[in-house]
Each structure stands twice: as C-alpha cells, then as structure tokens.
Scaffold this motif. Structure first.
Motif, mmCIF file in Angstrom:
data_model
loop_
_atom_site.group_PDB
_atom_site.id
_atom_site.type_symbol
_atom_site.label_atom_id
_atom_site.label_comp_id
_atom_site.label_asym_id
_atom_site.label_seq_id
_atom_site.Cartn_x
_atom_site.Cartn_y
_atom_site.Cartn_z
ATOM 1 N N THR A 62 -22.282 -4.755 36.380
ATOM 2 C CA THR A 62 -20.973 -4.576 37.252
ATOM 3 C C THR A 62 -21.266 -3.883 38.301
ATOM 4 O O THR A 62 -22.755 -3.342 38.356
ATOM 5 N N ILE A 89 -19.955 -5.479 46.505
ATOM 6 C CA ILE A 89 -20.861 -6.432 45.731
ATOM 7 C C ILE A 89 -22.248 -6.344 45.906
ATOM 8 O O ILE A 89 -22.657 -5.971 46.820
ATOM 9 N N ASP A 134 -24.781 -11.936 40.889
ATOM 10 C CA ASP A 134 -24.040 -11.210 41.620
ATOM 11 C C ASP A 134 -23.605 -10.070 40.711
ATOM 12 O O ASP A 134 -23.037 -10.480 39.560
ATOM 13 N N ILE A 156 -20.251 -7.418 40.449
ATOM 14 C CA ILE A 156 -19.031 -7.587 41.352
ATOM 15 C C ILE A 156 -17.950 -6.614 40.565
ATOM 16 O O ILE A 156 -17.910 -6.418 39.596
ATOM 17 N N SER A 194 -20.616 -9.325 34.819
ATOM 18 C CA SER A 194 -21.491 -10.460 35.042
ATOM 19 C C SER A 194 -22.500 -10.666 33.785
ATOM 20 O O SER A 194 -22.860 -9.494 33.342
ATOM 21 N N GLU A 212 -27.495 -8.914 48.300
ATOM 22 C CA GLU A 212 -26.087 -9.187 48.949
ATOM 23 C C GLU A 212 -26.124 -7.852 49.794
ATOM 24 O O GLU A 212 -26.056 -6.903 49.375
#
Length: 362
Positions: free
Chosen positions: A247, A252, A265, A267, A272, A290
């Motif tokens: 996380t 992000i 990802d 997030i 995740s 990202e």
C-alpha cells in the motif's frame, strides 16, 4: 530456365518464416528473466515479435519490390490501368489480421491466468446489491474504483487486509493506516485493489514468504511479518513463492522490477497484492513506475534474489542487528577480546595505534 512464381513465393515464405523465428527468439530487447512468471511473459512477447517481424518484412518487401518493378519508365506518359479493387484479396488481408489478433488475445489471456492475474472468486466476494444498482450517472463501476462506495453491510476486505498487515509491529511502525481510510470494493465488480494472486497450481495455498511493502515519497520500506525485520532493500530466496502485500502512505506509487516482468500499483487506502517465484540469483532494481512527485526518478530500491542458504544467513544477520543491546548486536567477538584487541586488525591499516584505542576506551 525461368523459375515459376509459385516456387519464388514458396522460397520467399520460407526465408521470411526462418528470419522471423530467428529474430523473435534472439532480439535481445528484454532484460534477464529472474522469475518463473517472467518466462511466461517472455514467451508471449517473443510470439508477438515473431509475428510482427514477419509482417514487417512482408509488407516492406512488397513495397520495395512494387516501387522498383512498377516505377515509371523513361518516355512512359500513359495512365496506369484503372484497378477498382480485388474483393478476395481484401477479404484475405482482413481475415488474416483478425485471426492473428484473436490468437494473441487467447494466448495473452492464458499467460495472465497462469501468472495469477484472474481470480474467479473475486466477483463473488462483492455481490451486486441495491445500492450499486441505484448509483447515479454513467460509469458508476469505474467511479467506485476511484472513490469510496456508499455504506454497505458487506465486509470491507481492504480494511480486513490492512488490519491483518498492521498486526505486525514492524509494519505498523511504517504505515499510516489510521490516517487513511481503507476504501470498499465496488459492488458487483469484485476486488478493485490491484491483485496478481497465485498461479492456478497454487490456488488456495498460502505463500511461502510474505513481505509487506510500503511506498512513500520517495522510498520503499520492506517488512517481514514472520520475523519482524524492517529493511530498505528486499531479499527473497530462489524457488520460494513470495507474496507482496503493498500500500502507499501518501500518493500512488508502482512496484516494478523489470527482470520480474511484473508491475503493480501501490495505492493509498487499498491493499494491493502480487505473487512471484524468483528463479535466478542477482541484484535487481525496484523502480517506482508511477509519477509520484518531483523526486520520482530517485525512488528506487535494491531487490536481492539469492540462494536459500544466503537468504537464511541474511535473515539471521538482520535479526541480530535489530537487537536493542550492543552485547546482543555485536556477535562477531567470540573470543571475548578487549575493544582495542578486537579492533586492532581493522585499525592497523588506518594508522591507528593500539595505545590510542586504549586511551579512547579508558
């Protein structure tokens, strides 16, 4: 003797096929395949490269041949023949790409399923309810992945996963789950937190190693719930399936190791998950893929894939180094030497005399 056009076509087809197969397997465009999943992804990439190379050589070859064969000759001022079309040819060059695209789609689906990308039970974990049917506006399912969903009696799976991760004291020290609400899944859609689970042959089986990963501007922090280790570089053993629970604390981020062929990802407010099985020892770079702020390019960490023995040794070293007292941490003085005796071999090359060390420690 004139060679028939059918023989020329056959020979050209054989040459194009061999050239495409060779280049598709020897392009050298991909980094080392360091996980079992990378081999599957590389197979898909190589297949697409073979097809692309064949099509490129065929199309460019026809263009070059046509430009040379049908060029305007000196003194030729007549118009070309009025060709209006060729229906069989148009059907052929429409059908062939359609078949290729369908084939690649089926192959891609199979590879994604083999690396654990599809969870057939996810849709049942968040069944359709009345609130989701009344959600206003178009694209409500997409909106539900970006914002929290209306109040529901269904369990908040993100919250449950977050609570489970926070039971590890080391993870609780680096995550700010108490400040970021864990968003619910989209009703009727299933788990919207990015997930790549276990492969079909390991479906329902627990991973062999768990690592909690926390992304924050601009660093990655790794915690090992089973041992309480916290570190800035990730170590994983060869041949053991690893589950990454991740996380983010702020914005992000994206967990990407090119040699693993997996990207996921991280997030805020979502848990995740990604699983992989390392297969080749080496030092690899974890890159944030990202855009996460002005220092995004510097958000990197080391990932070390090593043998089981080397991983166990590293784990023991980390456990010793994490002890609170110096006597527990310094386990490399088995002979119970005095400080100046113990340090003498290391300080000799630095020009520091034993008498000086003795004065310092008095």
């Amino acid at each position: 003797m004139k060679i028939p056009s059918s023989i020329w076509t056959l020979l050209i087809g054989i040459v194009l096929t061999l050239a495409s197969l060779w280049y598709g397997q020897n392009h050298g465009l991909l980094p080392t395949a360091a996980t079992d999943e990378a081999v599957l992804v590389d197979g898909l990439f190589n297949a697409m490269m073979i097809i692309s190379t064949g099509i490129f050589l065929l199309v460019e070859g026809i263009l070059i041949y046509s430009a040379f064969k049908y060029r305007r000759r000196a003194g030729d001022n007549e118009d070309g023949p009025p060709v209006e079309g060729n229906v069989p040819l148009e059907i052929l060059w429409t059908a062939i790409p359609a078949i290729i695209v369908i084939g690649i789609s089926v192959y891609s689906f199979d590879v994604y399923n083999e690396i654990g990308g599809f969870d057939p039970h996810a849709i049942h974990e968040a069944p359709m309810n009345q609130e989701s049917m009344k959600m206003p506006g178009h694209g409500s399912a997409m909106a539900a992945t970006l914002t929290d969903t209306p109040p529901s009696t269904e369990p908040n799976l993100n919250q449950e996963k977050s609570d489970e991760a926070m039971q590890d004291p080391a993870t609780a020290e680096v995550r700010n789950a108490d400040q970021i609400p864990q968003l619910r899944n989209a009703p009727g859609v299933g788990i919207v937190a990015p997930t790549i689970g276990g492969s079909p042959d390991r479906a329902g089986k627990p991973p062999q190693l768990r690592v909690n990963v926390t992304g924050l501007q601009y660093a990655w922090i790794f915690t090992y719930p089973e041992t309480g280790i916290t570190t800035g570089e990730m170590h994983v053993p060869i041949g053991r399936e690893v589950q990454i629970n991740m996380t983010a604390n702020d914005v992000i981020h994206a967990f990407w190791v090119p040699e693993f062929r997996l990207k996921q990802d991280a997030i805020p407010g979502r848990q995740s998950e990604i699983r992989f099985t390392p297969k080749k020892a080496g030092d690899y770079t974890l890159i944030c893929a990202e855009l996460c702020g002005p220092y995004h390019g510097a958000m990197r960490a080391s990932v070390v894939v090593e043998t089981e023995e080397a991983f166990d040794k590293w784990e023991q070293e980390q456990l010793v180094a994490s002890k609170e007292t110096l006597n527990q941490a310094v386990a490399v003085n088995p002979a119970n030497l005095s400080p100046n005796e113990f340090l003498a071999p290391y300080t000799k090359d630095m020009g520091i005399q034993a008498e000086m060390l003795h004065q310092i420690h008095k």
